[in-house]
Design a protein around this motif. Structure first.
Motif, PDB file in Angstrom:
ATOM      1  N   ALA A  20      35.350  34.935  46.725  1.00 37.00           N
ATOM      2  CA  ALA A  20      34.298  35.598  45.954  1.00 37.00           C
ATOM      3  C   ALA A  20      34.717  37.019  45.577  1.00 37.00           C
ATOM      4  O   ALA A  20      34.497  37.463  44.441  1.00 37.00           O
ATOM      5  CB  ALA A  20      32.993  35.619  46.745  1.00 37.00           C
ATOM      6  N   ALA A  21      35.322  37.739  46.511  1.00 36.36           N
ATOM      7  CA  ALA A  21      35.740  39.130  46.276  1.00 36.36           C
ATOM      8  C   ALA A  21      36.739  39.212  45.131  1.00 36.36           C
ATOM      9  O   ALA A  21      36.670  40.136  44.308  1.00 36.36           O
ATOM     10  CB  ALA A  21      36.336  39.726  47.542  1.00 36.36           C
ATOM     11  N   ARG A  22      37.665  38.268  45.046  1.00 34.60           N
ATOM     12  CA  ARG A  22      38.670  38.265  43.982  1.00 34.60           C
ATOM     13  C   ARG A  22      38.044  38.106  42.602  1.00 34.60           C
ATOM     14  O   ARG A  22      38.616  38.528  41.610  1.00 34.60           O
ATOM     15  CB  ARG A  22      39.698  37.163  44.223  1.00 34.60           C
ATOM     16  CG  ARG A  22      40.599  37.491  45.410  1.00 34.60           C
ATOM     17  CD  ARG A  22      41.677  36.469  45.622  1.00 34.60           C
ATOM     18  NE  ARG A  22      42.453  36.296  44.403  1.00 34.60           N
ATOM     19  CZ  ARG A  22      42.919  35.121  43.985  1.00 34.60           C
ATOM     20  NH1 ARG A  22      42.688  34.027  44.660  1.00 34.60           N
ATOM     21  NH2 ARG A  22      43.627  35.044  42.880  1.00 34.60           N
ATOM     22  N   LYS A  23      36.873  37.521  42.543  1.00 35.65           N
ATOM     23  CA  LYS A  23      36.173  37.357  41.267  1.00 35.65           C
ATOM     24  C   LYS A  23      35.232  38.535  40.989  1.00 35.65           C
ATOM     25  O   LYS A  23      35.117  38.996  39.860  1.00 35.65           O
ATOM     26  CB  LYS A  23      35.369  36.057  41.278  1.00 35.65           C
ATOM     27  CG  LYS A  23      36.229  34.824  41.351  1.00 35.65           C
ATOM     28  CD  LYS A  23      35.389  33.583  41.529  1.00 35.65           C
ATOM     29  CE  LYS A  23      36.286  32.367  41.770  1.00 35.65           C
ATOM     30  NZ  LYS A  23      35.542  31.211  42.227  1.00 35.65           N
ATOM     31  N   ILE A  24      34.555  38.991  42.044  1.00 36.20           N
ATOM     32  CA  ILE A  24      33.537  40.030  41.891  1.00 36.20           C
ATOM     33  C   ILE A  24      34.143  41.412  41.638  1.00 36.20           C
ATOM     34  O   ILE A  24      33.666  42.151  40.771  1.00 36.20           O
ATOM     35  CB  ILE A  24      32.626  40.068  43.139  1.00 36.20           C
ATOM     36  CG1 ILE A  24      31.795  38.784  43.195  1.00 36.20           C
ATOM     37  CG2 ILE A  24      31.748  41.304  43.159  1.00 36.20           C
ATOM     38  CD1 ILE A  24      31.066  38.590  44.513  1.00 36.20           C
ATOM     39  N   ILE A  25      35.175  41.775  42.389  1.00 31.98           N
ATOM     40  CA  ILE A  25      35.726  43.131  42.314  1.00 31.98           C
ATOM     41  C   ILE A  25      36.179  43.502  40.896  1.00 31.98           C
ATOM     42  O   ILE A  25      35.792  44.563  40.395  1.00 31.98           O
ATOM     43  CB  ILE A  25      36.828  43.360  43.367  1.00 31.98           C
ATOM     44  CG1 ILE A  25      36.209  43.351  44.763  1.00 31.98           C
ATOM     45  CG2 ILE A  25      37.575  44.673  43.115  1.00 31.98           C
ATOM     46  CD1 ILE A  25      37.217  43.389  45.907  1.00 31.98           C
ATOM     47  N   PRO A  26      36.963  42.676  40.206  1.00 29.10           N
ATOM     48  CA  PRO A  26      37.348  43.065  38.839  1.00 29.10           C
ATOM     49  C   PRO A  26      36.141  43.243  37.911  1.00 29.10           C
ATOM     50  O   PRO A  26      36.151  44.140  37.061  1.00 29.10           O
ATOM     51  CB  PRO A  26      38.236  41.905  38.368  1.00 29.10           C
ATOM     52  CG  PRO A  26      38.770  41.301  39.623  1.00 29.10           C
ATOM     53  CD  PRO A  26      37.668  41.457  40.632  1.00 29.10           C
ATOM     54  N   LYS A  27      35.107  42.428  38.092  1.00 30.10           N
ATOM     55  CA  LYS A  27      33.906  42.570  37.260  1.00 30.10           C
ATOM     56  C   LYS A  27      33.211  43.901  37.528  1.00 30.10           C
ATOM     57  O   LYS A  27      32.817  44.613  36.605  1.00 30.10           O
ATOM     58  CB  LYS A  27      32.935  41.422  37.519  1.00 30.10           C
ATOM     59  CG  LYS A  27      33.379  40.114  36.933  1.00 30.10           C
ATOM     60  CD  LYS A  27      32.378  39.029  37.242  1.00 30.10           C
ATOM     61  CE  LYS A  27      32.906  37.669  36.788  1.00 30.10           C
ATOM     62  NZ  LYS A  27      32.026  36.577  37.178  1.00 30.10           N
ATOM     63  N   VAL A  28      33.048  44.244  38.800  1.00 30.48           N
ATOM     64  CA  VAL A  28      32.386  45.495  39.178  1.00 30.48           C
ATOM     65  C   VAL A  28      33.186  46.701  38.673  1.00 30.48           C
ATOM     66  O   VAL A  28      32.613  47.690  38.222  1.00 30.48           O
ATOM     67  CB  VAL A  28      32.199  45.574  40.714  1.00 30.48           C
ATOM     68  CG1 VAL A  28      31.749  46.956  41.149  1.00 30.48           C
ATOM     69  CG2 VAL A  28      31.219  44.517  41.185  1.00 30.48           C
ATOM     70  N   LEU A  29      34.509  46.609  38.739  1.00 31.26           N
ATOM     71  CA  LEU A  29      35.362  47.712  38.305  1.00 31.26           C
ATOM     72  C   LEU A  29      35.594  47.724  36.796  1.00 31.26           C
ATOM     73  O   LEU A  29      36.185  48.660  36.266  1.00 31.26           O
ATOM     74  CB  LEU A  29      36.714  47.647  39.019  1.00 31.26           C
ATOM     75  CG  LEU A  29      36.687  47.726  40.541  1.00 31.26           C
ATOM     76  CD1 LEU A  29      38.095  47.592  41.102  1.00 31.26           C
ATOM     77  CD2 LEU A  29      36.030  49.007  41.022  1.00 31.26           C
ATOM     78  N   ASP A  30      35.150  46.672  36.130  1.00 27.70           N
ATOM     79  CA  ASP A  30      35.332  46.512  34.690  1.00 27.70           C
ATOM     80  C   ASP A  30      36.810  46.548  34.305  1.00 27.70           C
ATOM     81  O   ASP A  30      37.223  47.263  33.385  1.00 27.70           O
ATOM     82  CB  ASP A  30      34.543  47.580  33.923  1.00 27.70           C
ATOM     83  CG  ASP A  30      34.397  47.237  32.449  1.00 27.70           C
ATOM     84  OD1 ASP A  30      34.399  46.034  32.110  1.00 27.70           O
ATOM     85  OD2 ASP A  30      34.296  48.179  31.634  1.00 27.70           O
ATOM     86  N   ILE A  31      37.607  45.773  35.063  1.00 29.91           N
ATOM     87  CA  ILE A  31      39.034  45.626  34.790  1.00 29.91           C
ATOM     88  C   ILE A  31      39.364  44.138  34.795  1.00 29.91           C
ATOM     89  O   ILE A  31      38.583  43.317  35.281  1.00 29.91           O
ATOM     90  CB  ILE A  31      39.901  46.369  35.838  1.00 29.91           C
ATOM     91  CG1 ILE A  31      39.620  45.850  37.261  1.00 29.91           C
ATOM     92  CG2 ILE A  31      39.699  47.877  35.746  1.00 29.91           C
ATOM     93  CD1 ILE A  31      40.521  46.425  38.337  1.00 29.91           C
ATOM     94  N   SER A  32      40.527  43.801  34.286  1.00 29.17           N
ATOM     95  CA  SER A  32      40.934  42.395  34.290  1.00 29.17           C
ATOM     96  C   SER A  32      41.412  41.991  35.682  1.00 29.17           C
ATOM     97  O   SER A  32      41.770  42.841  36.509  1.00 29.17           O
ATOM     98  CB  SER A  32      42.057  42.173  33.274  1.00 29.17           C
ATOM     99  OG  SER A  32      43.261  42.766  33.732  1.00 29.17           O
ATOM    100  N   LEU A  33      41.434  40.691  35.924  1.00 34.07           N
ATOM    101  CA  LEU A  33      41.939  40.169  37.190  1.00 34.07           C
ATOM    102  C   LEU A  33      43.400  40.561  37.369  1.00 34.07           C
ATOM    103  O   LEU A  33      43.825  40.930  38.470  1.00 34.07           O
ATOM    104  CB  LEU A  33      41.784  38.643  37.235  1.00 34.07           C
ATOM    105  CG  LEU A  33      42.270  37.941  38.499  1.00 34.07           C
ATOM    106  CD1 LEU A  33      41.502  38.444  39.715  1.00 34.07           C
ATOM    107  CD2 LEU A  33      42.121  36.435  38.354  1.00 34.07           C
ATOM    108  N   ASN A  34      44.163  40.537  36.284  1.00 37.28           N
ATOM    109  CA  ASN A  34      45.574  40.911  36.346  1.00 37.28           C
ATOM    110  C   ASN A  34      45.741  42.381  36.756  1.00 37.28           C
ATOM    111  O   ASN A  34      46.591  42.711  37.586  1.00 37.28           O
ATOM    112  CB  ASN A  34      46.253  40.654  35.005  1.00 37.28           C
ATOM    113  CG  ASN A  34      47.740  40.824  35.092  1.00 37.28           C
ATOM    114  OD1 ASN A  34      48.387  40.226  35.943  1.00 37.28           O
ATOM    115  ND2 ASN A  34      48.296  41.650  34.217  1.00 37.28           N
TER     116      ASN A  34
END
Length: 89
Positions: A20-34
């Motif tokens: 879940a963290a791997r999906k949520i963190i980029p969204k919260v930070l407004d950055i891409s997963l990469n």
């Protein structure tokens, strides 16, 4: 050694939380997963840094104190030392 302890904090999570963290963190930070993966893997000797605002948000997400994500310490002379050492030249 990594420059930041992002992986250390992620690896403390259980499998469900980690996923879940791997999906949520980029969204919260407004950055891409990469970009998030790149941040996780910055090496200690790299010139690359994570922007201050992102670091602060990560510290909040991981519920750690300021500076706890860093695996390094910046060192340097304070301004007055620099001023007065320049005056003597």
């Amino acid at each position: 050694m990594d420059k930041y302890k992002i992986n250390e904090y992620l690896y403390r999570l259980n499998v469900v939380e980690y996923s879940a963290a791997r999906k949520i963190i980029p969204k919260v930070l407004d950055i891409s997963l990469n970009t998030f993966h790149n941040y996780r893997n910055i090496k200690i000797d790299s010139e690359t840094d994570i922007p201050y605002g992102i670091i602060r948000k990560l510290e909040i997400l991981f519920d750690v104190k300021r500076g706890d994500l860093e695996n390094f310490q910046l060192k340097g002379k304070d301004l007055k030392t620099l001023i007065y050492s320049e005056k003597g030249k």
